[in-house]
Design a protein around this motif. Structure first.
Motif, PDB file in Angstrom:
ATOM      1  N   GLU A 129     -20.304  13.581   2.467  1.00 32.61           N
ATOM      2  CA  GLU A 129     -20.749  13.247   1.110  1.00 32.61           C
ATOM      3  C   GLU A 129     -21.616  14.372   0.566  1.00 32.61           C
ATOM      4  OE1 GLU A 129     -23.789  11.580  -1.725  1.00 32.61           O
ATOM      5  OE2 GLU A 129     -24.048  12.519   0.247  1.00 32.61           O
ATOM      6  N   ASP A 131     -23.634  15.848  -3.410  1.00 33.14           N
ATOM      7  CA  ASP A 131     -24.061  15.466  -4.756  1.00 33.14           C
ATOM      8  C   ASP A 131     -23.897  16.633  -5.727  1.00 33.14           C
ATOM      9  OD1 ASP A 131     -25.487  12.868  -3.855  1.00 33.14           O
ATOM     10  OD2 ASP A 131     -26.324  14.423  -2.561  1.00 33.14           O
ATOM     11  N   GLU A 163     -20.130  12.965  -5.063  1.00 38.52           N
ATOM     12  CA  GLU A 163     -20.943  12.078  -5.893  1.00 38.52           C
ATOM     13  C   GLU A 163     -21.259  12.741  -7.229  1.00 38.52           C
ATOM     14  OE1 GLU A 163     -25.197   9.712  -6.264  1.00 38.52           O
ATOM     15  OE2 GLU A 163     -24.445  10.214  -4.261  1.00 38.52           O
ATOM     16  N   ILE A 180     -17.607   9.163  -5.924  1.00 39.20           N
ATOM     17  CA  ILE A 180     -18.547   8.043  -5.966  1.00 39.20           C
ATOM     18  C   ILE A 180     -19.528   8.306  -7.098  1.00 39.20           C
ATOM     19  CG2 ILE A 180     -18.338   7.403  -3.531  1.00 39.20           C
ATOM     20  CD1 ILE A 180     -20.843   8.980  -2.934  1.00 39.20           C
ATOM     21  N   CYS A 181     -20.081   7.233  -7.656  1.00 45.17           N
ATOM     22  CA  CYS A 181     -21.007   7.424  -8.774  1.00 45.17           C
ATOM     23  C   CYS A 181     -21.815   6.147  -9.026  1.00 45.17           C
ATOM     24  CB  CYS A 181     -20.251   7.818 -10.046  1.00 45.17           C
ATOM     25  SG  CYS A 181     -18.889   6.717 -10.462  1.00 45.17           S
ATOM     26  N   LEU A 238     -21.398   2.790  -6.791  1.00 51.72           N
ATOM     27  CA  LEU A 238     -22.566   2.829  -5.921  1.00 51.72           C
ATOM     28  C   LEU A 238     -23.679   1.848  -6.274  1.00 51.72           C
ATOM     29  CD1 LEU A 238     -22.971   6.726  -5.683  1.00 51.72           C
ATOM     30  CD2 LEU A 238     -22.340   5.226  -3.789  1.00 51.72           C
TER      31      LEU A 238
END
Length: 265
Positions: free
Chosen positions: A66, A68, A130, A164-165, A186
């Motif tokens: 993962e 960001d 993300e 993902i968010c 999320l």
């Protein structure tokens, strides 16, 4: 030498029993997969969200790494967890300005393009992107979403990248831009049915959300959605989720979770 003779009915009963044993054995196998939160950084004290932590997650054979993504003032997507980098607000800094400081291991802040290119050199560890909510609001968040999805497409990374968010509209936009994309919500304030109706393929909620809504894991799976939990670092919490047969666990302790999974196989 011992001969075993079955009647036709005996063969039928034997086959039925054999199939039942296979089903039971399969049900005991845990299929939960490990996602390294911000890469695998903790044990070797690597910078979070660095290329080095990505490489470590790949070396561990984690299912996913993962990371960001934020958007700079000059609309360059960069990989960093917080909205600021070394005291500089990313949204109000150009990429060149961010290059004036480095991570603890000497790396520069990775651009999304550089991170994706490194991750796409292999096919074992998925890249869990993300989309961070912009401090200035939804307009910049959705701009980042468009740029990220287009970049993944241009780099031919669709099969290796999932999104993902926290911003519900960002995930809806991902689905509109790429209907085949894996995208998980999320924030934890939508039921599985509500997320599915908006185009989400999965939910990825904090462990505490599942404690409050224990039926959501199975409900989402019954709807054909994937179920993830963040950020789970304690052994006892991992074991509870493994018992619930959750699809993914995102953790700062991927080594620990990998060890637990080996014990359960």
């Amino acid at each position: 030498m011992i001969k075993i003779v079955f009647s036709s009915n005996g063969v039928s009963r034997f086959c039925t029993l054999f199939l039942l044993l296979i089903i039971v054995a399969c049900n005991k196998v845990n299929h939960t997969k490990v996602i390294a939160h911000r890469g695998a950084w903790k044990q070797e004290n690597l910078p979070e969200n660095s290329i080095a932590s990505l490489k470590k997650a790949i070396a561990l054979k984690c299912y996913g790494a993962e990371f960001d993504v934020h958007l700079t003032k000059d609309s360059i997507p960069v990989v960093n967890h917080d909205a600021d980098f070394m005291g500089m607000e990313i949204e109000h800094s150009t990429y060149e300005q961010l290059l004036t400081k480095t991570l603890a291991n000497g790396e520069q802040i990775p651009t999304l393009e550089a991170y994706l290119k490194e991750g796409l050199k292999q096919t074992d560890t998925k890249l869990i992107l993300e989309i961070k909510s912009a401090p200035s609001g939804k307009e910049r968040t959705l701009l980042l979403t468009k740029i990220a999805v287009a970049m993944v497409d241009n780099l031919q990374g669709k099969d290796m990248v999932a999104y993902i968010c926290f911003d519900f509209d960002a995930g809806k936009l991902v689905h509109q831009l790429d209907s085949s994309a894996e995208v998980a919500y999320l924030n934890g304030d939508k039921t599985p049915k509500e997320a599915l109706a908006a185009g989400y393929t999965g939910i990825n909620y904090n462990y505490k959300v599942y404690k409050k809504h224990p039926r959501w894991i199975l409900e989402a799976q019954d709807l054909g959605m994937s179920v993830n939990s963040w950020t789970v670092n304690k052994k006892e919490e991992m074991e509870i989720l493994l018992h619930q047969n959750i699809d993914f666990i995102t953790t700062n302790e991927p080594e620990l979770l990998l060890t637990l999974l080996k014990k359960n196989t």
